[in-house]
Write an enzyme that holds these catalytic residues in place. Structure first.
Site, PDB file in Angstrom:
ATOM      1  N   GLU A   1    -126.211  85.503  82.683  1.00  0.00           N
ATOM      2  CA  GLU A   1    -127.429  86.214  83.073  1.00  0.00           C
ATOM      3  C   GLU A   1    -128.532  85.774  82.137  1.00  0.00           C
ATOM      4  O   GLU A   1    -128.300  85.606  80.933  1.00  0.00           O
ATOM      5  CB  GLU A   1    -127.219  87.725  82.963  1.00  0.00           C
ATOM      6  CG  GLU A   1    -128.507  88.504  83.224  1.00  0.00           C
ATOM      7  CD  GLU A   1    -128.293  89.998  83.447  1.00  0.00           C
ATOM      8  OE1 GLU A   1    -127.270  90.528  82.987  1.00  0.00           O
ATOM      9  OE2 GLU A   1    -129.163  90.615  84.073  1.00  0.00           O
TER      10      GLU A   1
ATOM     11  N   ASN B   1    -124.904  94.886  92.450  1.00  0.00           N
ATOM     12  CA  ASN B   1    -124.538  94.874  91.035  1.00  0.00           C
ATOM     13  C   ASN B   1    -124.557  96.299  90.506  1.00  0.00           C
ATOM     14  O   ASN B   1    -125.635  96.873  90.383  1.00  0.00           O
ATOM     15  CB  ASN B   1    -125.530  94.028  90.233  1.00  0.00           C
ATOM     16  CG  ASN B   1    -125.257  94.123  88.737  1.00  0.00           C
ATOM     17  OD1 ASN B   1    -124.215  93.688  88.270  1.00  0.00           O
ATOM     18  ND2 ASN B   1    -126.181  94.712  87.989  1.00  0.00           N
ATOM     19  N   GLU B   2    -123.424  96.820  90.245  1.00  0.00           N
ATOM     20  CA  GLU B   2    -123.249  98.169  89.685  1.00  0.00           C
ATOM     21  C   GLU B   2    -124.285  99.170  90.211  1.00  0.00           C
ATOM     22  O   GLU B   2    -124.865  99.950  89.459  1.00  0.00           O
ATOM     23  CB  GLU B   2    -123.220  98.147  88.153  1.00  0.00           C
ATOM     24  CG  GLU B   2    -124.412  97.620  87.422  1.00  0.00           C
ATOM     25  CD  GLU B   2    -124.300  97.773  85.892  1.00  0.00           C
ATOM     26  OE1 GLU B   2    -125.234  98.308  85.300  1.00  0.00           O
ATOM     27  OE2 GLU B   2    -123.289  97.361  85.292  1.00  0.00           O
TER      28      GLU B   2
ATOM     29  N   CYS C   1    -128.088  92.857  86.063  1.00  0.00           N
ATOM     30  CA  CYS C   1    -129.263  93.550  86.602  1.00  0.00           C
ATOM     31  C   CYS C   1    -130.331  92.580  87.089  1.00  0.00           C
ATOM     32  O   CYS C   1    -131.139  92.920  87.950  1.00  0.00           O
ATOM     33  CB  CYS C   1    -129.844  94.479  85.550  1.00  0.00           C
ATOM     34  SG  CYS C   1    -128.797  95.907  85.286  1.00  0.00           S
TER      35      CYS C   1
HETATM   36  O1  AHR Z   1    -124.738  92.631  80.679  1.00  0.00           O
HETATM   37  C1  AHR Z   1    -125.952  93.268  80.528  1.00  0.00           C
HETATM   38  C2  AHR Z   1    -126.251  94.254  81.643  1.00  0.00           C
HETATM   39  O2  AHR Z   1    -125.299  95.275  81.658  1.00  0.00           O
HETATM   40  C3  AHR Z   1    -126.177  93.700  83.032  1.00  0.00           C
HETATM   41  O3  AHR Z   1    -127.343  93.077  83.415  1.00  0.00           O
HETATM   42  C4  AHR Z   1    -125.941  94.909  83.866  1.00  0.00           C
HETATM   43  O4  AHR Z   1    -125.279  94.611  85.058  1.00  0.00           O
HETATM   44  C5  AHR Z   1    -125.181  95.816  82.942  1.00  0.00           C
HETATM   45  O5  AHR Z   1    -125.695  97.083  82.945  1.00  0.00           O
END
Ligand code: AHR
Length: 816
Positions: free
Chosen positions: A215, A542-543, A415
């Site tokens: 990321e 994503n979550e 995120c």
């Molecule tokens: O890994 C950092 C963040 O943690 C990611 O972007 C998110 O998916 C999680 O909350």
């Protein structure tokens, strides 16, 4: 010691949950919140026999908290109203802020597991009746609170007390730390641990278990793995990139003028490309001054290596410039004369070779004539990238990733994939094509993403390292913690935009796999890759908060992808935690939709890893598989020490044992540039000159390089059967059918030696030489790396594990 006693008492309390057996069958239940901590306090309960004398359940324990808005300023609960419907379900609503326009709404059957929240306008009938009487209660400690009183069965109160006690018990266990080991294990003698392999019961496990999570957080891409040396090369930084709109973060960021003879202004008339709308206009009145780029904490170059310089310019007449790389003392270490501009945007390219290695230099462009020149997209790129790729990856960092032997790479997050607000959802189509035609944008982590490392570079990198791509795409909703745009909540793309959004996802498959006669496949071919890329996974979401807004869009996307590409494995999402509403309801959806894989996330205290080694033991083997997509073991101060490394190594032994249901896993986050950190616990730290590999990195590497596709179960027994001793010894045996190698992993989290009596009969016929790699140290030690030794391994051996150690023994039964 006091702490240990308290923990033991809590453990007992957890068993004796029903603290109010001798009370009437029905009791009063009071639900309320407080204005503590800026209304982040969540919903509390108290009970009473007579509606006069009240007992708080767990003091300030919160049974549900608000998930509305960003962390910090959002997540507030004001004036909750809890009602019981005729069907027995409970509904709780509350205001998310003082203006009262938005009401949060959640339901529950038992006041313990709450449904993911939805948010409606005030007055919406889904909120039920909020005009009910609030009662003022005075607690024995003088605390006065307003809330709702309802009569309930005694069992309801008992269940709440039991839930509170369970949570205390869980918390006590997961907050166990190794610094208390001298007390916890006072007098503990060395342990003997007998591990007997049972090869007849071996099972197939996922050959793709270990991968990486990439990321662009902590400058992982721009200023990190993406090898561009100049910052803000396209003059597209804007104050909006940064939360709070930092006015210094603008189109001139990282650029400056040295000397008096030039002025720089930013213009947008007739830009190089509409997606790259800003450029710098230089008005040169005298020579001797320079346009300077500061790079990423300096421009880092190596003596004797080649660097591709390129830039666009337009001007009335071609203008000569001197391009220089200068060290921090002002010494010129590379120079080249270039002629730039002319009518219309023209690109100039050259190659420079510095004669000195520096990590903190700068790039200077010195006009050698007066006049006005517009400049844009100024780039300095090493030729010596990973595998020599143009527009490629920083070689030393990429090599560290390769060393992990990842079987897949997740991209672009995290995120970042679902973004901060609807307008910030990551769109893969904006990241391909000519660099200056790509659409850079605000990075959710408060900086700018150029998209220089876009989907093409990502897929090419996966191919270069033999890893499978695992792109993750937003489910038509942004991050539930969004702060940017609208009222700052999840929201959802308007339904009329969903068809195009889904088409974009289908187009990604065509772009990756279609031949060059297809519309999107032809773009991939044009970019330099006529052969299709491998693509078998697509992550959706994503979550996310599993709200109604999310669910409807998620289903539409998953169904459309499956209908067109049944072989693509969809990776769904199960929220940000290993329990609670998004986890439960994410899984419920996955089961209903029969999803291939589901992405679980959990960043947990190190003690959690010790007490949850059975987490996957009870998962259904015939249902959706698991992608443990983000996880880490956090110690106090988020240190990368032996405690975080060993608890992870221990837990991964249990994940490997369950790799018939856990198909993929990736530690997170991966990379962090020193001084630019948004997340405080990452696998690899770097700056321009150095790379620091953490203890956790070495654990990942040992697992990644020593994975198998068959799991060999064992009978294991220790001569000390205390639970906290037993749970601190881990083992796992796998076989790699490709090489025939058998790999044993042994973890010792105890402060004493553990002699492992290994019986490998049935795996190992005779004694062979094997390599062992061991990490050992004190729990607080950082910077511990594995030490490699060669040793004899026979079918029956006593292997002595040092206190606090992790060992991987790899042998090939066929090699003598
Ligand atoms: O890994 C950092 C963040 O943690 C990611 O972007 C998110 O998916 C999680 O909350």
């Amino acid at each position: 010691m006091k702490k240990l006693l308290a923990m033991a008492m809590l453990a007992t309390a957890a068993i004796n949950t029903h603290a109010i057996e001798n009370q009437p069958d029905s009791l009063y239940l009071f639900s309320y919140t407080t204005d503590h901590n800026k209304n982040h306090d969540g919903l509390h309960f108290a009970w009473s026999i007579d509606n006069k004398s009240w007992h708080k359940i767990g003091g300030s324990h919160n049974f549900v908290s608000s998930d509305y808005g960003p962390w910090g300023s959002g997540k507030r609960m004001i004036d909750p109203v809890l009602l019981r419907r005729k069907d027995g379900k409970w509904v709780c609503t509350w205001l998310v802020n003082e203006d009262g326009k938005v009401i949060a709404n959640t339901e529950t059957d038992d006041l313990i597991l709450w449904k993911p929240q939805d948010y409606y306008a005030a007055g919406d009938k889904k909120n039920g009746n909020r005009n009910i009487e609030r009662q003022q209660i005075v607690f024995p400690d003088g605390d006065r609170r307003k809330g709702v009183v309802i009569k309930v069965e005694r069992a309801v109160v008992n269940d709440l007390i039991a839930e509170y006690e369970r949570s205390q018990y869980r918390n006590a266990r997961q907050s166990e730390l190794m610094r208390d080991d001298p007390m916890r294990f006072k007098g503990l003698k060395d342990v003997t641990f007998t591990v007997t392999a049972n090869p007849t019961d071996k099972k197939a496990i996922s050959p793709e278990l270990f991968g990486i999570f990439f990321e662009d957080i902590n400058y992982a891409a721009d200023g990190g793995l993406y090898a561009e040396l100049l910052q803000n090369r396209d003059f597209e930084y804007t104050p909006h990139d940064v939360r709070g709109r930092n006015k210094d973060w603008n189109a001139t960021y990282a650029w400056s003028i040295e000397g008096e003879g030039i002025t720089m202004s930013i213009d947008t008339v007739a830009p190089l490309h509409p997606n790259n709308s800003h450029y710098a206009l230089l008005d040169i009145s005298t020579t001797g001054s320079a346009l300077v780029n500061a790079g990423w904490d300096g421009v880092a170059v190596k003596a004797g290596e080649k660097y591709d310089f390129s830039m666009f310019a337009k001007s009335e007449k071609v203008t000569p410039f001197e391009l220089r790389i200068v060290d921090k003392d002002g010494n010129v270490i590379a120079r080249r004369k270039i002629n730039i501009g002319g009518k219309g945007w023209k690109q100039t390219k050259t190659v420079v070779v510095p004669d000195k290695t520096v990590s903190d230099g700068r790039l200077e462009l010195r006009p050698l004539a007066t006049g006005k020149v517009a400049v844009d997209f100024i780039s300095l790129f090493p030729q010596n990238t990973f595998k020599g790729r143009k527009n490629g990856m920083r070689k030393d960092l990429a090599e560290k990733l390769v060393d992990l032997h990842p079987r897949f790479v997740r991209f672009p997050g995290g995120c970042l994939a679902h973004g901060n607000g609807l307008h910030n959802i990551y769109r893969w189509k904006n990241t391909i094509g000519e660099l200056w035609e790509r659409k850079g944008m605000r990075n959710i982590w408060n900086y700018h993403q150029t998209m220089g490392l876009g989907y093409y570079e990502y897929f090419r990198f996966c191919e270069d390292i033999g890893a499978t791509p695992l792109p993750v795409i937003a489910a038509g909703v942004p991050c539930q913690n969004s702060s940017d745009g609208g009222d700052g909540q999840q929201g959802g793309l308007p339904m009329e935009e969903m068809q195009q959004y889904i088409q974009d996802i289908l187009d990604l498959v065509e772009w990756a796999r279609g031949d060059k006669s297809t519309k999107w496949g032809s773009l991939r071919a044009k970019a330099g890759h006529p052969k299709p890329f491998d693509l078998k996974y697509i992550g959706i979401g994503n979550e996310d908060l599993i709200s109604d807004v999310f669910t409807v869009r998620y289903k539409m996307i998953c169904e459309a992808v499956k209908a067109k590409y049944p072989d693509i494995q969809i990776v769904g999402t199960a929220g940000p935690f290993n329990r609670g509403s998004d986890y439960e309801y994410g899984w419920k959806l996955a089961n209903e939709m029969n999803l291939d894989v589901i992405d679980e996330h959990y960043y947990v205290p190190s003690g959690w890893m010790i007490y949850n080694q059975d987490f996957y033991d009870s998962y259904d083997r015939n249902k959706t598989k698991v992608y443990l997509g983000e996880y880490a073991s956090h110690t106090p101060g988020k240190k990368h020490n032996m405690e975080s490394a060993l608890t992870t190594a221990l837990y991964l032994a249990s994940v490997e044992r369950n790799a018939d249901v856990v198909q993929l896993s990736s530690y997170a986050p991966l990379l962090s540039r020193r001084g630019h950190q948004q997340w405080s616990h990452n696998l690899i730290y770097f700056d321009n000159a150095s790379i620091r590999l953490t203890t956790d990195y070495h654990v990942q590497k040992l697992y990644g390089r020593n994975a198998g596709d068959e799991y060999i179960p064992c009978y294991a027994k220790a001569d000390n059967n205390q639970e906290n001793v037993r749970l601190r010894m881990g083992h796992s045996i796998v076989r790699d059918s490709g090489t025939g190698d058998v790999i044993i992993k042994l973890v010792n989290l105890l402060p004493v030696k553990v002699t492992t009596k290994l019986n490998l009969e049935g795996i190992l016929g005779t004694t062979v030489r094997a390599t062992a790699e061991t990490m050992a140290g004190k729990p607080a030690d950082e910077g511990v790396a594995p030490v490699k030794t060669e040793q004899e391994v026979s079918p029956v051996i006593d292997y002595e594990m040092s206190p606090y150690s992790f060992t991987v023994i790899r042998f090939n039964p066929d090699k003598k």
